[in-house]
Scaffold this motif. Sequence first.
Motif, PDB file in Angstrom:
ATOM      1  N   LYS A  86     -15.231  -1.503   6.199  1.00 56.36           N
ATOM      2  CA  LYS A  86     -15.448  -0.630   5.046  1.00 56.36           C
ATOM      3  C   LYS A  86     -16.736   0.145   5.295  1.00 56.36           C
ATOM      4  CE  LYS A  86     -12.921  -3.385   1.718  1.00 56.36           C
ATOM      5  NZ  LYS A  86     -12.857  -3.902   0.348  1.00 56.36           N
TER       6      LYS A  86
ATOM      7  N   TRP B  56      -6.961  -4.872   7.595  1.00 56.93           N
ATOM      8  CA  TRP B  56      -7.988  -3.823   7.619  1.00 56.93           C
ATOM      9  C   TRP B  56      -9.171  -4.297   8.465  1.00 56.93           C
ATOM     10  CZ3 TRP B  56     -12.855  -4.766   5.569  1.00 56.93           C
ATOM     11  CH2 TRP B  56     -12.980  -5.861   4.718  1.00 56.93           C
TER      12      TRP B  56
ATOM     13  N   ASP C   6      -8.437   4.318   3.402  1.00 59.23           N
ATOM     14  CA  ASP C   6      -8.186   4.258   1.968  1.00 59.23           C
ATOM     15  C   ASP C   6      -9.538   4.539   1.319  1.00 59.23           C
ATOM     16  OD1 ASP C   6      -7.365   3.839  -0.603  1.00 59.23           O
ATOM     17  OD2 ASP C   6      -6.842   1.724  -0.325  1.00 59.23           O
TER      18      ASP C   6
ATOM     19  N   GLU D 102     -19.030  -3.567   5.092  1.00 57.43           N
ATOM     20  CA  GLU D 102     -18.315  -4.839   5.180  1.00 57.43           C
ATOM     21  C   GLU D 102     -17.385  -4.811   6.382  1.00 57.43           C
ATOM     22  OE1 GLU D 102     -15.242  -7.527   2.423  1.00 57.43           O
ATOM     23  OE2 GLU D 102     -16.150  -5.725   1.590  1.00 57.43           O
TER      24      GLU D 102
ATOM     25  N   GLY E 206      -8.513   0.862   8.923  1.00 54.21           N
ATOM     26  CA  GLY E 206      -7.760  -0.005   9.819  1.00 54.21           C
ATOM     27  C   GLY E 206      -6.985   0.854  10.800  1.00 54.21           C
TER      28      GLY E 206
ATOM     29  N   VAL F  79     -16.452   4.735  -0.723  1.00 51.61           N
ATOM     30  CA  VAL F  79     -16.278   3.719   0.309  1.00 51.61           C
ATOM     31  C   VAL F  79     -14.868   3.840   0.854  1.00 51.61           C
ATOM     32  CG1 VAL F  79     -16.185   1.248   0.807  1.00 51.61           C
ATOM     33  CG2 VAL F  79     -17.979   2.144  -0.687  1.00 51.61           C
TER      34      VAL F  79
ATOM     35  N   THR G 192     -11.979   2.056   3.222  1.00 51.63           N
ATOM     36  CA  THR G 192     -11.471   0.903   3.953  1.00 51.63           C
ATOM     37  C   THR G 192     -10.682   1.475   5.123  1.00 51.63           C
ATOM     38  OG1 THR G 192     -11.313  -0.376   1.914  1.00 51.63           O
ATOM     39  CG2 THR G 192     -10.046  -1.175   3.811  1.00 51.63           C
TER      40      THR G 192
ATOM     41  N   ASN H 190     -14.038  -7.144   8.108  1.00 53.18           N
ATOM     42  CA  ASN H 190     -13.013  -8.106   7.727  1.00 53.18           C
ATOM     43  C   ASN H 190     -13.130  -9.320   8.653  1.00 53.18           C
ATOM     44  OD1 ASN H 190     -10.751  -9.531   6.994  1.00 53.18           O
ATOM     45  ND2 ASN H 190      -9.350  -7.792   7.140  1.00 53.18           N
TER      46      ASN H 190
ATOM     47  N   THR I  90       0.828  -1.196   0.000  1.00 50.47           N
ATOM     48  CA  THR I  90       0.000   0.000   0.000  1.00 50.47           C
ATOM     49  C   THR I  90       0.870   1.257   0.000  1.00 50.47           C
ATOM     50  OG1 THR I  90      -1.713  -1.168   1.232  1.00 50.47           O
ATOM     51  CG2 THR I  90      -1.776   1.228   1.308  1.00 50.47           C
TER      52      THR I  90
END
Length: 131
Positions: free
Chosen positions: A108, A105, A17, A84, A32, A28, A30, A86, A2
């Motif tokens: 989302k 992560w 992200d 979502e 973490g 959207v 993401t 993980n 990344t």
Amino acid sequence: MTDLNALSYTEEHEWLDIAPSTGSGTSVATIGITDFAAEKLGDVVFVELPEAGTEIAAGTVVGEIESTKSVGELYAPVTGTVVEINDAVVDDPSLVNAAPFEGGWLIKILIADDAADGLLDRAAYVALTEG
């Protein structure tokens, strides 16, 4: 790997992200925790995340990260709806330490309009952690 400079960050040591918005005008993110946070926490042994479909407000507690050293809260960096989680991290929390910017992560979020204001770039985040 990344590109850490392409991510956004929070003062609570989270990274985002943010995917470019779709034709619907929504984005959207993401999300973490950073490598800095993962290192400070120590070995992560438990992660509790909100369910998909949960509406969240920026700055509110949306989960928990437990390590061998302490228990930390996960704050929503933006307002929106969880689309979502993980499941791999729920099943194997050590992914947060092993790959915080990749497989580690957490969630989302479909970002609400203008909900991504006030985030830090990489240089500002590094300055925060070195200060």
